[in-house]
Each structure stands twice: as structure tokens, then as C-alpha cells.
Design a protein around this motif. Structure first.
Motif, PDB file in Angstrom:
ATOM      1  N   TYR A 122      17.613  23.053 -40.014  1.00 35.54           N
ATOM      2  CA  TYR A 122      16.409  22.043 -39.988  1.00 35.54           C
ATOM      3  C   TYR A 122      16.598  21.185 -41.340  1.00 35.54           C
ATOM      4  CZ  TYR A 122      12.539  18.878 -39.035  1.00 35.54           C
ATOM      5  OH  TYR A 122      11.640  17.901 -38.997  1.00 35.54           O
ATOM      6  N   GLY A 123      16.740  20.140 -41.499  1.00 32.57           N
ATOM      7  CA  GLY A 123      16.800  19.555 -42.916  1.00 32.57           C
ATOM      8  C   GLY A 123      18.298  19.272 -43.265  1.00 32.57           C
ATOM      9  N   GLY A 124      19.038  19.832 -42.604  1.00 38.09           N
ATOM     10  CA  GLY A 124      20.503  19.932 -42.765  1.00 38.09           C
ATOM     11  C   GLY A 124      21.473  19.225 -41.824  1.00 38.09           C
ATOM     12  N   ILE A 125      20.834  19.064 -40.375  1.00 33.44           N
ATOM     13  CA  ILE A 125      21.509  18.566 -39.105  1.00 33.44           C
ATOM     14  C   ILE A 125      22.158  17.217 -39.416  1.00 33.44           C
ATOM     15  CG2 ILE A 125      21.091  17.827 -36.872  1.00 33.44           C
ATOM     16  CD1 ILE A 125      18.766  19.640 -36.692  1.00 33.44           C
ATOM     17  N   THR A 126      23.191  17.370 -39.165  1.00 32.30           N
ATOM     18  CA  THR A 126      24.357  16.168 -39.310  1.00 32.30           C
ATOM     19  C   THR A 126      24.928  15.893 -37.893  1.00 32.30           C
ATOM     20  OG1 THR A 126      26.228  15.542 -40.784  1.00 32.30           O
ATOM     21  CG2 THR A 126      25.982  17.727 -40.034  1.00 32.30           C
ATOM     22  N   PRO A 127      25.614  14.264 -37.761  1.00 30.62           N
ATOM     23  CA  PRO A 127      26.331  14.295 -36.630  1.00 30.62           C
ATOM     24  C   PRO A 127      27.617  14.759 -36.595  1.00 30.62           C
ATOM     25  CG  PRO A 127      26.425  12.325 -38.186  1.00 30.62           C
ATOM     26  CD  PRO A 127      25.408  13.341 -38.868  1.00 30.62           C
ATOM     27  N   VAL A 128      28.095  15.491 -37.569  1.00 29.38           N
ATOM     28  CA  VAL A 128      29.399  16.026 -37.752  1.00 29.38           C
ATOM     29  C   VAL A 128      29.085  17.690 -37.128  1.00 29.38           C
ATOM     30  CG1 VAL A 128      31.219  16.787 -38.740  1.00 29.38           C
ATOM     31  CG2 VAL A 128      30.153  14.721 -39.400  1.00 29.38           C
ATOM     32  N   GLY A 129      29.656  17.644 -35.549  1.00 34.19           N
ATOM     33  CA  GLY A 129      29.692  19.010 -34.967  1.00 34.19           C
ATOM     34  C   GLY A 129      28.484  19.090 -33.969  1.00 34.19           C
ATOM     35  N   LEU A 130      27.758  18.325 -33.534  1.00 33.47           N
ATOM     36  CA  LEU A 130      26.810  18.328 -32.360  1.00 33.47           C
ATOM     37  C   LEU A 130      27.348  18.465 -31.126  1.00 33.47           C
ATOM     38  CD1 LEU A 130      24.390  15.136 -33.686  1.00 33.47           C
ATOM     39  CD2 LEU A 130      24.137  17.603 -33.836  1.00 33.47           C
ATOM     40  N   PRO A 131      26.769  18.770 -30.092  1.00 36.18           N
ATOM     41  CA  PRO A 131      27.353  18.894 -28.774  1.00 36.18           C
ATOM     42  C   PRO A 131      27.927  17.815 -28.508  1.00 36.18           C
ATOM     43  CG  PRO A 131      24.881  20.023 -29.105  1.00 36.18           C
ATOM     44  CD  PRO A 131      24.949  19.068 -30.387  1.00 36.18           C
ATOM     45  N   ALA A 132      28.866  18.260 -27.896  1.00 40.82           N
ATOM     46  CA  ALA A 132      29.800  17.021 -27.194  1.00 40.82           C
ATOM     47  C   ALA A 132      29.256  16.255 -26.381  1.00 40.82           C
ATOM     48  CB  ALA A 132      31.004  17.731 -26.566  1.00 40.82           C
ATOM     49  N   TRP A 134      26.327  15.016 -26.351  1.00 38.54           N
ATOM     50  CA  TRP A 134      25.238  13.982 -27.016  1.00 38.54           C
ATOM     51  C   TRP A 134      25.894  12.808 -27.604  1.00 38.54           C
ATOM     52  CZ3 TRP A 134      21.635  17.254 -30.628  1.00 38.54           C
ATOM     53  CH2 TRP A 134      20.924  18.293 -30.111  1.00 38.54           C
ATOM     54  N   PRO A 135      25.426  11.561 -27.303  1.00 40.45           N
ATOM     55  CA  PRO A 135      25.833  10.385 -28.036  1.00 40.45           C
ATOM     56  C   PRO A 135      25.257  10.464 -29.536  1.00 40.45           C
ATOM     57  CG  PRO A 135      23.934   9.943 -26.482  1.00 40.45           C
ATOM     58  CD  PRO A 135      24.258  11.531 -26.388  1.00 40.45           C
ATOM     59  N   ILE A 136      26.239   9.846 -30.282  1.00 39.09           N
ATOM     60  CA  ILE A 136      25.829   9.890 -31.679  1.00 39.09           C
ATOM     61  C   ILE A 136      25.627   8.495 -31.800  1.00 39.09           C
ATOM     62  CG2 ILE A 136      26.434  10.110 -33.987  1.00 39.09           C
ATOM     63  CD1 ILE A 136      28.299  12.302 -32.900  1.00 39.09           C
ATOM     64  N   LEU A 137      24.376   7.843 -32.294  1.00 36.03           N
ATOM     65  CA  LEU A 137      24.099   6.694 -32.375  1.00 36.03           C
ATOM     66  C   LEU A 137      24.138   6.167 -33.897  1.00 36.03           C
ATOM     67  CD1 LEU A 137      21.063   6.555 -29.674  1.00 36.03           C
ATOM     68  CD2 LEU A 137      23.532   6.372 -29.303  1.00 36.03           C
ATOM     69  N   LEU A 138      24.798   5.291 -34.349  1.00 35.77           N
ATOM     70  CA  LEU A 138      24.888   5.094 -35.614  1.00 35.77           C
ATOM     71  C   LEU A 138      24.284   3.492 -35.781  1.00 35.77           C
ATOM     72  CD1 LEU A 138      28.620   6.093 -36.418  1.00 35.77           C
ATOM     73  CD2 LEU A 138      26.393   7.188 -36.892  1.00 35.77           C
ATOM     74  N   ASP A 139      23.541   3.313 -36.585  1.00 38.30           N
ATOM     75  CA  ASP A 139      23.184   1.870 -37.063  1.00 38.30           C
ATOM     76  C   ASP A 139      24.575   1.398 -37.741  1.00 38.30           C
ATOM     77  OD1 ASP A 139      20.740   0.038 -37.643  1.00 38.30           O
ATOM     78  OD2 ASP A 139      21.643   0.151 -39.552  1.00 38.30           O
ATOM     79  N   ARG A 140      24.577   0.144 -37.324  1.00 38.54           N
ATOM     80  CA  ARG A 140      25.578  -0.516 -37.824  1.00 38.54           C
ATOM     81  C   ARG A 140      25.751  -0.482 -39.182  1.00 38.54           C
ATOM     82  NH1 ARG A 140      25.292  -4.837 -40.776  1.00 38.54           N
ATOM     83  NH2 ARG A 140      23.136  -5.319 -39.964  1.00 38.54           N
ATOM     84  N   GLY A 171      32.100  10.336 -29.387  1.00 44.92           N
ATOM     85  CA  GLY A 171      30.887  10.104 -28.800  1.00 44.92           C
ATOM     86  C   GLY A 171      30.151   9.375 -29.676  1.00 44.92           C
ATOM     87  N   ALA A 172      30.338   8.480 -30.762  1.00 46.82           N
ATOM     88  CA  ALA A 172      29.653   7.938 -31.767  1.00 46.82           C
ATOM     89  C   ALA A 172      29.898   6.603 -31.204  1.00 46.82           C
ATOM     90  CB  ALA A 172      30.283   7.791 -33.002  1.00 46.82           C
ATOM     91  N   GLU A 173      28.442   5.855 -31.205  1.00 52.77           N
ATOM     92  CA  GLU A 173      28.341   4.548 -30.812  1.00 52.77           C
ATOM     93  C   GLU A 173      27.647   3.670 -31.878  1.00 52.77           C
ATOM     94  OE1 GLU A 173      25.966   4.381 -27.112  1.00 52.77           O
ATOM     95  OE2 GLU A 173      26.891   6.307 -26.484  1.00 52.77           O
ATOM     96  N   VAL A 174      28.101   2.690 -32.365  1.00 57.07           N
ATOM     97  CA  VAL A 174      27.691   1.663 -33.574  1.00 57.07           C
ATOM     98  C   VAL A 174      26.573   0.786 -32.562  1.00 57.07           C
ATOM     99  CG1 VAL A 174      28.183   0.017 -35.198  1.00 57.07           C
ATOM    100  CG2 VAL A 174      29.624   1.949 -34.844  1.00 57.07           C
ATOM    101  N   ILE A 175      25.314   0.801 -33.178  1.00 57.20           N
ATOM    102  CA  ILE A 175      24.429   0.117 -32.426  1.00 57.20           C
ATOM    103  C   ILE A 175      23.629  -1.143 -33.528  1.00 57.20           C
ATOM    104  CG2 ILE A 175      22.232   0.080 -31.309  1.00 57.20           C
ATOM    105  CD1 ILE A 175      23.281   2.667 -30.163  1.00 57.20           C
ATOM    106  N   GLU A 176      23.747  -2.161 -33.274  1.00 58.34           N
ATOM    107  CA  GLU A 176      22.883  -3.222 -34.065  1.00 58.34           C
ATOM    108  C   GLU A 176      21.306  -2.873 -34.097  1.00 58.34           C
ATOM    109  OE1 GLU A 176      23.267  -6.398 -36.752  1.00 58.34           O
ATOM    110  OE2 GLU A 176      24.883  -5.898 -35.544  1.00 58.34           O
TER     111      GLU A 176
END
Length: 180
Positions: A122-132, A134-140, A171-176
Motif C-alpha cells: 500500500y502506498g506503492g501500488i503501480t499500474p505496471v504488473g497489475l492483474p491482467a 483489470w483495466p488500467i485507466l489513464l488520464d489523458r 489493458g491500458a485505456e487513455v481516458i479524457e
């Protein structure tokens, strides 16, 4: 690679210091097209929280991105996602993320559950290496950033990575307007 946002950090290519990465992060980095383009820097774990980190190491707050694990239920099924937003913004959990997950209510996943499911601290969770799954939602704004500081899966280090590399994660999605 020279990182202009590193402040006083001693950054090395992440594959050379897998001891500074959570196990799922190290595995995911090894699968990237150019893992050497990702840097890692050791930090004091007590300074892992963004504001304290930026102040202590001279890294700009606007170059830090925070990853939050969000959960919501639909028809008895719990749906998870990770959202990555700039530290100067807040994730729109009950608007954009709730609609993307197609759930009635979305909220931050409980700490113990997020830690258990990700294999990260906790406090170090990152999008790299998450369960396959899961969507990874990235702000634009995250996806467009040339350099970012993010978690490494542990509190004792930080990753330095480009927004483009994050947008290329499986799994990354760029979202406006994911963040306000």
C-alpha cells in the motif's frame, strides 16, 4: 537515459535493480518492449507519499502520478480497475470510472484487498504488473507526459517512466477527463 524530473534521485535502469520492485512489477517490466527505458530509484519508505516524496527529493509534483485501485459491484460481481492520474488532480471515481466499470457505485478498494490482489505494498501500488483482467485507466494528461514518477510496487522506491510507455501497457485505456 537522463530524467529531468529526478531531482536528487539516483536513477538506474529498472531491470538492473529488481530488488527495488515488487515481484509482479519486475515480471511485467521484463515483458515490456524496452524495459531499460524505465528507471528506478531507491527512496526512504517513510517518504513514499507523494507530497513528502516531492519535497524531500526535489521532484516536481506535476510530474508525479498516483495509482488508485477502484472497485464496484454489478450483479454480485466485484469489478476492479486501476486509475492513474496526475498528483495535482483527483480521479473521477463516481463519474467516469463508475460508468467505465458499469457499476452502481464505485469506491477505492479496501487497503488489505488492494494489497492482497496486487501483490504490492500500500502506498506503492503501480499500474505496471497489475492483474491482467483489470483495466488500467489513464488520464489523458498522464498518457501525454514525457516523464513521470510512479510507484514501484514497494514503498522503498519509485519508477520513472514515460506516459507513452504506460499507455502501451496491456489493458491500458487513455481516458479524457478521468481526473479533475
Amino acid at each position: 537515459m537522463t530524467w529531468t524530473i529526478a531531482g536528487s534521485l539516483a536513477v538506474v535502469p529498472a531491470p538492473t535493480r529488481t530488488d527495488l520492485l515488487a515481484e509482479p512489477v519486475a515480471k511485467a517490466l521484463a515483458a515490456l518492449a524496452d524495459p531499460d527505458a524505465v528507471g528506478v530509484a531507491e527512496i526512504d519508505p517513510s517518504l513514499a507519499d507523494t507530497a513528502a516524496f516531492c519535497e524531500a527529493y526535489g521532484s516536481p509534483l506535476e510530474a508525479s502520478a498516483n495509482c488508485v485501485v477502484v472497485a464496484g459491484k454489478r450483479a454480485g460481481e466485484v469489478r476492479f480497475a486501476a486509475a492513474l492520474v496526475l498528483a495535482t488532480t483527483r480521479a473521477d471515481v463516481n463519474g467516469v470510472i463508475k460508468r467505465r466499470l458499469d457499476v452502481r457505485k464505485a469506491s477505492f478498494a479496501p487497503m488489505d484487498e488492494a494489497v492482497s490482489l496486487t501483490g504490492m505494498e500500500y502506498g506503492g501500488i503501480t499500474p505496471v504488473g497489475l492483474p491482467a483482467e483489470w483495466p488500467i485507466l489513464l488520464d489523458r494528461r498522464v498518457a501525454e507526459a514525457p516523464e513521470l514518477v510512479i510507484g514501484s510496487g514497494i514503498r522503498g522506491s519509485k519508477l520513472l517512466i514515460s506516459g507513452a510507455a504506460l499507455a502501451a501497457l496491456p489493458g491500458a485505456e487513455v481516458i479524457e477527463d478521468l481526473a479533475r
